[in-house]
Enzyme design. Structure first.
Site, mmCIF file in Angstrom:
data_model
loop_
_atom_site.group_PDB
_atom_site.id
_atom_site.type_symbol
_atom_site.label_atom_id
_atom_site.label_comp_id
_atom_site.label_asym_id
_atom_site.label_seq_id
_atom_site.Cartn_x
_atom_site.Cartn_y
_atom_site.Cartn_z
ATOM 1 N N LYS A 1 0.840 -1.204 0.000
ATOM 2 C CA LYS A 1 0.000 0.000 0.000
ATOM 3 C C LYS A 1 0.871 1.248 0.000
ATOM 4 O O LYS A 1 0.620 2.206 -0.745
ATOM 5 C CB LYS A 1 -0.924 0.009 1.224
ATOM 6 C CG LYS A 1 -1.788 1.263 1.345
ATOM 7 C CD LYS A 1 -2.707 1.448 0.148
ATOM 8 C CE LYS A 1 -3.618 2.649 0.340
ATOM 9 N NZ LYS A 1 -4.484 2.889 -0.852
ATOM 10 N N ARG B 1 2.789 6.705 -7.068
ATOM 11 C CA ARG B 1 1.944 7.680 -7.748
ATOM 12 C C ARG B 1 2.389 9.101 -7.431
ATOM 13 O O ARG B 1 2.407 9.973 -8.307
ATOM 14 C CB ARG B 1 0.484 7.452 -7.367
ATOM 15 C CG ARG B 1 -0.066 6.133 -7.890
ATOM 16 C CD ARG B 1 -1.391 5.779 -7.256
ATOM 17 N NE ARG B 1 -2.447 6.700 -7.624
ATOM 18 C CZ ARG B 1 -3.666 6.694 -7.049
ATOM 19 N NH1 ARG B 1 -3.942 5.833 -6.089
ATOM 20 N NH2 ARG B 1 -4.577 7.547 -7.457
ATOM 21 N N GLY C 1 -3.853 15.944 -3.681
ATOM 22 C CA GLY C 1 -4.623 15.926 -2.445
ATOM 23 C C GLY C 1 -5.235 14.574 -2.159
ATOM 24 O O GLY C 1 -4.943 13.578 -2.815
ATOM 25 N N CYS D 1 -4.820 9.720 0.668
ATOM 26 C CA CYS D 1 -3.788 8.707 0.434
ATOM 27 C C CYS D 1 -2.493 9.248 -0.164
ATOM 28 O O CYS D 1 -1.428 9.157 0.444
ATOM 29 C CB CYS D 1 -4.348 7.608 -0.482
ATOM 30 S SG CYS D 1 -5.701 6.664 0.245
ATOM 31 N N TYR E 1 -10.300 18.410 -3.453
ATOM 32 C CA TYR E 1 -8.942 18.049 -3.853
ATOM 33 C C TYR E 1 -8.893 17.492 -5.259
ATOM 34 O O TYR E 1 -7.842 17.498 -5.899
ATOM 35 C CB TYR E 1 -8.298 17.081 -2.854
ATOM 36 C CG TYR E 1 -8.786 15.649 -2.908
ATOM 37 C CD1 TYR E 1 -8.218 14.733 -3.794
ATOM 38 C CD2 TYR E 1 -9.784 15.201 -2.053
ATOM 39 C CE1 TYR E 1 -8.644 13.412 -3.830
ATOM 40 C CE2 TYR E 1 -10.215 13.891 -2.080
ATOM 41 C CZ TYR E 1 -9.646 12.994 -2.968
ATOM 42 O OH TYR E 1 -10.077 11.688 -3.011
#
Length: 221
Positions: free
Chosen positions: A11, A18, A62, A65, A120
């Protein structure tokens, strides 16, 4: 490492990837602005082959995560310099967008500036780590009169954040697109009377609708 630990790291790794990818896209975008190149055409060409998956540049990263998990990863791996640099670079994008607007308009003191998008990202009613906060702060630091618009939020909801709500059709000098709401793709200068500069931080507005009005996009000359 057990399966639980591997799942936790997966995770962290996926989300951190990203953020780093967006940081690289933003780096390319800043270079493209200086070099007079459209970075979106560059990215499209790169991603036409199967081993390139470059994300798009933008004003902010934003959500719950992507801006958060890289920090968690850095707390366990302080030597991850690439991750740290990407996170710092992405966090600095709102300031860059506002600075670029100031370079084009000159002194922003007293100008009416609207930030388009409190969320976001588009179509999500959530402000977690939204770029709106840093964008508003950067504009206010330069003396602008800042207003905020978001089609997903009522005036009283925006006011609870301490923002002055903006309504399309009211006079404005500068507009900064912070969230890629689909409604913003339909905007034209008629919706923002008196506008002197549109700074599109998401490359969502239609350039054909803005012919004759100054419009700048992150990652484009």
């Amino acid at each position: 490492m057990g399966s639980a630990e591997a799942a936790e790291m997966a995770k962290l790794a996926e989300t951190t990837y990203r953020d780093v990818n967006i940081g690289l896209a933003n780096q390319f975008g800043l270079f493209a602005e200086k070099a007079g190149i459209d970075v979106y055409k560059v990215i499209e060409a790169c991603n036409s082959q199967p081993y390139s998956h470059i994300h798009r540049p933008g004003i902010a990263v934003g959500g719950h995560c992507i801006p958060v998990y890289p920090r968690l990863y850095l707390s366990t791996d302080p030597d991850a310099s690439i991750v740290r640099t990407a996170r710092q670079h992405n966090a600095a994008m709102p300031e860059h967008v506002v600075e670029r607007a100031a370079e084009l308009l000159g002194d922003l003191t007293g100008l009416r500036a609207v930030v388009l998008g409190a969320s976001y990202r588009g179509k999500v009613k959530e402000t977690a780590f939204s770029g709106v906060f840093a964008t508003v702060a950067a504009l206010e630091a330069r003396g602008a009169q800042v207003l905020v618009h978001d089609p997903m939020y009522a005036d009283d909801e925006l006011a609870r954040f301490g923002w002055t709500p903006y309504h399309l059709g009211e006079p404005v000098d500068l507009a900064v697109v912070q969230a890629d709401h689909p409604e913003y793709a339909e905007l034209s200068p008629v919706d923002l009377p008196g506008i002197r500069l549109l700074s599109d931080g998401r490359n969502v507005t239609d350039p054909a609708r803005w012919a004759g009005t100054p419009r700048v996009v992150v990652g484009a000359a």
